[in-house]
Motif scaffolding. Sequence first.
Motif, PDB file in Angstrom:
ATOM      1  N   MET A 203       0.845  -1.190   0.000  1.00 30.71           N
ATOM      2  CA  MET A 203       0.000   0.000   0.000  1.00 30.71           C
ATOM      3  C   MET A 203       0.883   1.244   0.000  1.00 30.71           C
ATOM      4  SD  MET A 203      -2.968  -1.023   2.733  1.00 30.71           S
ATOM      5  CE  MET A 203      -3.793  -2.615   2.637  1.00 30.71           C
ATOM      6  N   ASP A 204       0.572   2.178  -0.867  1.00 30.06           N
ATOM      7  CA  ASP A 204       1.340   3.401  -0.932  1.00 30.06           C
ATOM      8  C   ASP A 204       0.417   4.580  -0.662  1.00 30.06           C
ATOM      9  OD1 ASP A 204       3.153   5.377  -1.306  1.00 30.06           O
ATOM     10  OD2 ASP A 204       3.303   5.151  -3.485  1.00 30.06           O
ATOM     11  N   LEU A 205       0.373   5.012   0.604  1.00 31.26           N
ATOM     12  CA  LEU A 205      -0.464   6.152   0.973  1.00 31.26           C
ATOM     13  C   LEU A 205       0.384   7.366   1.347  1.00 31.26           C
ATOM     14  CD1 LEU A 205      -3.247   4.383   3.082  1.00 31.26           C
ATOM     15  CD2 LEU A 205      -3.246   4.929   0.641  1.00 31.26           C
ATOM     16  N   LYS A 206       1.655   7.324   1.001  1.00 31.69           N
ATOM     17  CA  LYS A 206       2.546   8.429   1.317  1.00 31.69           C
ATOM     18  C   LYS A 206       2.046   9.719   0.670  1.00 31.69           C
ATOM     19  CE  LYS A 206       7.448   9.613   1.550  1.00 31.69           C
ATOM     20  NZ  LYS A 206       8.830   9.146   1.258  1.00 31.69           N
ATOM     21  N   ASN A 207       2.016  10.785   1.465  1.00 26.83           N
ATOM     22  CA  ASN A 207       1.572  12.114   1.028  1.00 26.83           C
ATOM     23  C   ASN A 207       0.064  12.219   0.813  1.00 26.83           C
ATOM     24  OD1 ASN A 207       4.261  13.078   1.013  1.00 26.83           O
ATOM     25  ND2 ASN A 207       4.568  12.255  -1.055  1.00 26.83           N
ATOM     26  N   LYS A 208      -0.685  11.155   1.145  1.00 30.25           N
ATOM     27  CA  LYS A 208      -2.139  11.234   1.066  1.00 30.25           C
ATOM     28  C   LYS A 208      -2.674  11.933   2.318  1.00 30.25           C
ATOM     29  CE  LYS A 208      -2.490   8.798  -2.744  1.00 30.25           C
ATOM     30  NZ  LYS A 208      -2.910   9.408  -4.023  1.00 30.25           N
ATOM     31  N   ILE A 209      -3.713  12.722   2.150  1.00 32.21           N
ATOM     32  CA  ILE A 209      -4.347  13.427   3.259  1.00 32.21           C
ATOM     33  C   ILE A 209      -5.611  12.677   3.657  1.00 32.21           C
ATOM     34  CG2 ILE A 209      -5.340  15.597   4.067  1.00 32.21           C
ATOM     35  CD1 ILE A 209      -2.352  15.732   3.403  1.00 32.21           C
ATOM     36  N   ALA A 210      -5.674  12.273   4.918  1.00 29.18           N
ATOM     37  CA  ALA A 210      -6.801  11.469   5.407  1.00 29.18           C
ATOM     38  C   ALA A 210      -7.487  12.150   6.581  1.00 29.18           C
ATOM     39  CB  ALA A 210      -6.321  10.080   5.824  1.00 29.18           C
ATOM     40  N   ILE A 211      -8.812  12.081   6.602  1.00 32.02           N
ATOM     41  CA  ILE A 211      -9.624  12.569   7.720  1.00 32.02           C
ATOM     42  C   ILE A 211     -10.304  11.372   8.363  1.00 32.02           C
ATOM     43  CG2 ILE A 211     -11.453  14.157   8.448  1.00 32.02           C
ATOM     44  CD1 ILE A 211      -9.219  15.589   7.000  1.00 32.02           C
ATOM     45  N   VAL A 212     -10.207  11.289   9.693  1.00 33.38           N
ATOM     46  CA  VAL A 212     -10.906  10.243  10.449  1.00 33.38           C
ATOM     47  C   VAL A 212     -11.735  10.931  11.521  1.00 33.38           C
ATOM     48  CG1 VAL A 212     -10.690   8.216  11.919  1.00 33.38           C
ATOM     49  CG2 VAL A 212      -9.057   8.564  10.046  1.00 33.38           C
ATOM     50  N   THR A 213     -13.050  10.880  11.390  1.00 29.38           N
ATOM     51  CA  THR A 213     -13.888  11.480  12.428  1.00 29.38           C
ATOM     52  C   THR A 213     -14.026  10.497  13.584  1.00 29.38           C
ATOM     53  OG1 THR A 213     -16.037  10.686  11.597  1.00 29.38           O
ATOM     54  CG2 THR A 213     -15.164  12.722  10.640  1.00 29.38           C
ATOM     55  N   GLY A 214     -14.095  11.035  14.799  1.00 28.94           N
ATOM     56  CA  GLY A 214     -14.149  10.165  15.969  1.00 28.94           C
ATOM     57  C   GLY A 214     -12.890   9.332  16.092  1.00 28.94           C
ATOM     58  N   GLY A 215     -11.736   9.981  15.914  1.00 35.03           N
ATOM     59  CA  GLY A 215     -10.487   9.241  15.828  1.00 35.03           C
ATOM     60  C   GLY A 215      -9.702   9.082  17.110  1.00 35.03           C
ATOM     61  N   ASN A 216     -10.289   9.428  18.240  1.00 33.52           N
ATOM     62  CA  ASN A 216      -9.524   9.367  19.490  1.00 33.52           C
ATOM     63  C   ASN A 216      -9.637   8.029  20.223  1.00 33.52           C
ATOM     64  OD1 ASN A 216     -12.267  10.758  20.027  1.00 33.52           O
ATOM     65  ND2 ASN A 216     -11.694   9.978  22.040  1.00 33.52           N
ATOM     66  N   SER A 217     -10.482   7.114  19.733  1.00 33.22           N
ATOM     67  CA  SER A 217     -10.617   5.825  20.421  1.00 33.22           C
ATOM     68  C   SER A 217     -11.183   4.782  19.465  1.00 33.22           C
ATOM     69  CB  SER A 217     -11.535   5.947  21.647  1.00 33.22           C
ATOM     70  OG  SER A 217     -12.849   6.299  21.247  1.00 33.22           O
ATOM     71  N   GLY A 218     -11.135   3.513  19.888  1.00 35.30           N
ATOM     72  CA  GLY A 218     -11.791   2.424  19.180  1.00 35.30           C
ATOM     73  C   GLY A 218     -11.366   2.262  17.733  1.00 35.30           C
ATOM     74  N   ILE A 219     -12.336   2.037  16.869  1.00 36.29           N
ATOM     75  CA  ILE A 219     -12.076   1.791  15.452  1.00 36.29           C
ATOM     76  C   ILE A 219     -11.443   3.000  14.781  1.00 36.29           C
ATOM     77  CG2 ILE A 219     -13.210   1.386  13.219  1.00 36.29           C
ATOM     78  CD1 ILE A 219     -15.216  -0.417  14.770  1.00 36.29           C
ATOM     79  N   GLY A 220     -11.896   4.189  15.132  1.00 34.04           N
ATOM     80  CA  GLY A 220     -11.328   5.397  14.542  1.00 34.04           C
ATOM     81  C   GLY A 220      -9.854   5.547  14.854  1.00 34.04           C
ATOM     82  N   PHE A 221      -9.501   5.318  16.094  1.00 28.73           N
ATOM     83  CA  PHE A 221      -8.095   5.423  16.516  1.00 28.73           C
ATOM     84  C   PHE A 221      -7.244   4.369  15.823  1.00 28.73           C
ATOM     85  CE2 PHE A 221      -4.628   4.265  19.438  1.00 28.73           C
ATOM     86  CZ  PHE A 221      -4.025   5.503  19.619  1.00 28.73           C
TER      87      PHE A 221
END
Length: 245
Positions: free
Chosen positions: A1-19
Motif C-alpha cells: 500500500m502506498d499512501l505516502k503524502n495522502k491526506i486522510a480525515i478520520v472522524t471520531g479518531g480518538n478511540s476504538g475503530i477510529g483510533f
Amino acid sequence: MDLKNKIAIVTGGNSGIGFATARELILQEATVIITGRRKEAIDKAAQEIGAIPFVADQANVRDISKLSKSIQKQFGKVDILFINAGITGDPSLIENAVEENFDAVMDINFKGAYFTLSKFIPLLNEEASVVFLSSNTAAMRNPQSSVYQASKAALNSIAKTAAAELASRKIRVNTVSPGPTRTNVLNHFYGEDTANSIWDNLANNIPLKKIGTPEDVAKLVVYLSNGDASFITGSDFVIDGGMTL
C-alpha cells in the motif's frame, strides 16, 4: 500500500475503530487528521500516534463546516475520508422511545455523517476514497435497537447514492459494517472482568467463535482507501465472524 503524502480525515479518531484506523493509515505514511468532541482526548490520541488533532462534533453542522474550511485552507484537498464517529444511544422498545435519544443518535450517526460527506465533497481529490462506518445491525432487527439500526441503514443508502453521484470523478464510496468489536466501552460500564465475560459469552454466538478487533476493521478501511481497491464502490463489507449468516 502506498499512501505516502495522502491526506486522510478520520472522524471520531480518538478511540476504538477510529483510533486504530488512524494509526494504520499513519503506518502507511498518510497524513492523518483526527476529530473528536473532547479536546483533551483528541490531543492525547493525536500525540500518541502522530496525527493532527481537530476538535469538532460530528453532530454539529457548524463544526463540520469549520473543519472542512480549516482542512481546505491548510491542505487544499483530501484523499481519504473515513466517517467513523457515532453512538449507539440508549436501548429502548419503539413504544417507549424518547425524542432526546432519537435526536442524539440521528444527529451524529445520520445527519452528521451526511453533512460531513456533503461539506467535504468539494475537497475530495479525483480517485479519493470515502468510507462510512456502518454496522451489521443495519440488516438486522434486534429489539430495543430500532433507532441505531435505522441510522446505520440510512448510511448504507447514502453511500450507494453518493457512489453513483461521484463515480464520474472516480471517487469511491463504501461502507464497512462490523459486528461485535472489542473496544474499551464495556470496561467503562462494567469493569474489565465483567466486560471480558460478556465478550466471551457473545463470542459463543458467532460462527468463528471470536470477537472482532478495531484493527480488523482498520485494515479493511485502509485497503479500501488505496489504489488496490480502485474498482470497488457502492459496496458494504460485513465484518462479523459470520454472525449474520
